[in-house]
Design an enzyme around this catalytic site. Sequence first.
Site, mmCIF file in Angstrom:
data_model
loop_
_atom_site.group_PDB
_atom_site.id
_atom_site.type_symbol
_atom_site.label_atom_id
_atom_site.label_comp_id
_atom_site.label_asym_id
_atom_site.label_seq_id
_atom_site.Cartn_x
_atom_site.Cartn_y
_atom_site.Cartn_z
ATOM 1 N N ASP A 1 -3.316 -2.519 -5.045
ATOM 2 C CA ASP A 1 -2.289 -3.520 -4.739
ATOM 3 C C ASP A 1 -1.368 -3.761 -5.942
ATOM 4 O O ASP A 1 -0.149 -3.832 -5.788
ATOM 5 C CB ASP A 1 -2.939 -4.869 -4.380
ATOM 6 C CG ASP A 1 -3.357 -4.956 -2.919
ATOM 7 O OD1 ASP A 1 -2.914 -4.128 -2.103
ATOM 8 O OD2 ASP A 1 -4.133 -5.882 -2.603
ATOM 9 N N HIS B 1 -0.751 -10.767 -4.972
ATOM 10 C CA HIS B 1 0.645 -10.353 -4.793
ATOM 11 C C HIS B 1 1.632 -11.336 -5.408
ATOM 12 O O HIS B 1 2.577 -10.939 -6.078
ATOM 13 C CB HIS B 1 0.963 -10.199 -3.304
ATOM 14 C CG HIS B 1 0.112 -9.176 -2.636
ATOM 15 N ND1 HIS B 1 0.047 -7.884 -3.085
ATOM 16 C CD2 HIS B 1 -0.715 -9.260 -1.573
ATOM 17 C CE1 HIS B 1 -0.786 -7.211 -2.304
ATOM 18 N NE2 HIS B 1 -1.259 -8.028 -1.395
ATOM 19 N N HIS C 1 -9.346 -1.918 -4.802
ATOM 20 C CA HIS C 1 -8.219 -2.244 -3.926
ATOM 21 C C HIS C 1 -7.226 -3.170 -4.635
ATOM 22 O O HIS C 1 -6.015 -3.079 -4.421
ATOM 23 C CB HIS C 1 -8.670 -2.861 -2.595
ATOM 24 C CG HIS C 1 -7.506 -3.026 -1.665
ATOM 25 N ND1 HIS C 1 -6.990 -1.969 -0.940
ATOM 26 C CD2 HIS C 1 -6.689 -4.074 -1.435
ATOM 27 C CE1 HIS C 1 -5.923 -2.383 -0.282
ATOM 28 N NE2 HIS C 1 -5.712 -3.660 -0.558
ATOM 29 N N HIS D 1 0.843 -1.207 0.000
ATOM 30 C CA HIS D 1 0.000 0.000 0.000
ATOM 31 C C HIS D 1 0.880 1.260 0.000
ATOM 32 O O HIS D 1 0.560 2.251 -0.655
ATOM 33 C CB HIS D 1 -0.945 0.011 1.210
ATOM 34 C CG HIS D 1 -1.854 -1.188 1.236
ATOM 35 N ND1 HIS D 1 -2.569 -1.542 2.346
ATOM 36 C CD2 HIS D 1 -2.142 -2.113 0.292
ATOM 37 C CE1 HIS D 1 -3.268 -2.645 2.077
ATOM 38 N NE2 HIS D 1 -3.017 -3.007 0.837
HETATM 39 ZN ZN LIG Z 1 -3.843 -4.619 -0.285
#
Ligand SMILES: [Zn+2]
Length: 320
Positions: free
Chosen positions: A258, A281, A254, A91
Amino acid sequence: MKFDFYNRNMLAQRTLKSMTRSVGVGLHSGQKVELTLRPAGPDTGIVFRRVDLPQPVEIPVSAQVVSDTRMASTTSYGGGADAPKVQTIEHFMSACCGLGIDNLAIDITADELPILDGSAASFVYLLQSAGVEIQKAPKRFLRVKKTVEVREGEGASLKWARLEPCHGFKLAFEIEFNHPAVDATGQRVEFDMGSGRYTRDIARARTFGFTKDVELMRSRGLTLGGSMDNAIVVDETRVLNTEGLRYDDEFVKHKILDAIGDLYVCGHPLLASYTGHKSGHALNNKLLRALLADKSAYEIVSFDDERDAPAGFAELAPAW
Ligand SMILES: [Zn+2]
């Protein structure tokens, strides 16, 4: 009189004007952590320094050192599992990318960044409050020259992420949770970094978690600092936060937030079009590594005349 060969039209690197601090708790560890952000010289990149260790250790952010991507991007010294690390950087990295910050030195007193409100908005505010300094060095972009794609799983569990050449930085993301509360919101979002709308449209989107996963994650020592103050919490059918959502499509926004942070760990803003389908991720990092592994797939470029740069990039963070 001194001659100044600094080219004023150049699209330049940025750092902070002054030092700034933030205190919070880590999402996974629940530990209190203090951040001290300082300006850093041209071509330094973003470098964390664990000042809580007997001997402070510098951990520069780079795609190769991002190690554990189970829940969040962790950057470790040398990339080893036992090496000093800094967790949950995405973030913060997203905010740095969104404001066009290239160079920064960050002292940190624990192994995890504070989660703050679960979005990048608090980091944006922190960076903006310190002011942005334009540096006398060209901003170096990583320009994608060939399409690179990574995939995982098959059928309904297929996930993929792709980078394609683009004169700008555009992102598209699609989620599919088969969950009534998530499905009721927009599940596909496109965002153009050159629009200048990162702070308004993306930065405020919070991370989210499902109550059914909380027990499992806590048993693995994760999300110990998580609460409705720093995440959207969803049970079997609905969003539990009384104030509701910040955007109609906050979940997928979001994921864009990310992805911006995950990709910025390469140390340069990308000139590329990114598309993610249920990516996360780990897959974003795999994509970045696949790109960097193929020297013919990218090049580092700068713009002596900012009018040649993609529209909007010179205005990312107004200097004041
Ligand atoms: Zn996140």
